[in-house]
Design an enzyme around this catalytic site. Sequence first.
Site, PDB file in Angstrom:
ATOM      1  N   TYR A   1     -15.560  40.135  65.041  1.00 51.40           N
ATOM      2  CA  TYR A   1     -14.696  41.271  64.693  1.00 51.40           C
ATOM      3  C   TYR A   1     -15.116  42.513  65.473  1.00 51.40           C
ATOM      4  CZ  TYR A   1     -12.570  45.019  61.936  1.00 51.40           C
ATOM      5  OH  TYR A   1     -11.859  46.121  61.551  1.00 51.40           O
TER       6      TYR A   1
ATOM      7  N   TYR B   1      -6.666  41.983  58.984  1.00 51.19           N
ATOM      8  CA  TYR B   1      -6.051  41.665  60.276  1.00 51.19           C
ATOM      9  C   TYR B   1      -5.465  40.254  60.263  1.00 51.19           C
ATOM     10  CZ  TYR B   1      -5.614  40.477  65.222  1.00 51.19           C
ATOM     11  OH  TYR B   1      -5.132  40.047  66.436  1.00 51.19           O
TER      12      TYR B   1
ATOM     13  N   TYR C   1      -9.594  33.129  74.678  1.00 51.50           N
ATOM     14  CA  TYR C   1     -10.503  31.971  74.567  1.00 51.50           C
ATOM     15  C   TYR C   1     -10.267  30.980  75.709  1.00 51.50           C
ATOM     16  CZ  TYR C   1     -11.299  33.807  69.841  1.00 51.50           C
ATOM     17  OH  TYR C   1     -11.620  34.599  68.772  1.00 51.50           O
TER      18      TYR C   1
END
Lengths: 157, 157
Positions: B86, B26, B131
């Site tokens: 993840y 990813y 975030y």
Amino acid sequence: MSLRFRNAERKDTALLLRFIKELAEYEKMLDEVVADESTLEEWIFDKQKAEVIFALEGDKEIGYALFFHNFSTFLGRAGIYLEDIYVKPEYRGRGYGKAILKKIASIAVERGCGRLEWCCLDWNKPSIDFYLSLGAEPLDEWTIYRLSGEKLTKLAI
Amino acid sequence: MSLRFRNAERKDTALLLRFIKELAEYEKMLDEVVADESTLEEWIFDKQKAEVIFALEGDKEIGYALFFHNFSTFLGRAGIYLEDIYVKPEYRGRGYGKAILKKIASIAVERGCGRLEWCCLDWNKPSIDFYLSLGAEPLDEWTIYRLSGEKLTKLAI
């Protein structure tokens, strides 16, 4: 004069705090230092969450390094993260910073660590030039994010 | 469906490596993964240089977090550094990423840690927005420097 090194012991806590505050002052962040002798003693010497070495010229401590193990999942092994490296102003320009970094690098290699990493403030050009001269790679594409204080507590609930 | 968590054990090493490789893919960094089961087992389960939790939906592991303690000399105490977080692609968009981060935040608070920190790639806008929505502060003025491989060995000699 060549440097020698010794591991910090519990009795060095006051000296360590003094050095931490001197470094914070250089970084223009003295107001962020809330550490005191009791927190340092608890987290370094009781809980052993960091290691500290002092650099000595003769019998005098002239700088220190504080480090801990980080971990790379890509390498599948630990590295060393150098949180603080400090040489007292009157002892600069003699290669002592490099000698301390060399010592930490040798600890990393001895322990089989894959990397040595640290952070540097973007305005600190003399340090950046020094790090680049050693072949250090700036991880420009990454930014550190931090949660602390009330924001951290709020997420934890 | 709500998530539950369990600590990774030695027998989970193959699963962990699979997840690490999926995350690296990813991040477009799969070619940087040199970890194998043997290095992960040695450094996580023998030398205990990192902690791993799996997130489970029912009995199925759908994500993981790998973290370790870092240290702030300004706070005089340890923090938690989240190296990897993840969630498998087919389980995204359900709030599981936040649930994992919440779990790590609660571990940090339980242990009396002052901070939770992690890194994010600058192009990963969905993660950055997430975030920031939690109140995380980007430490824009700091850059990470890394010495590894031959450059590290050369400095160590």
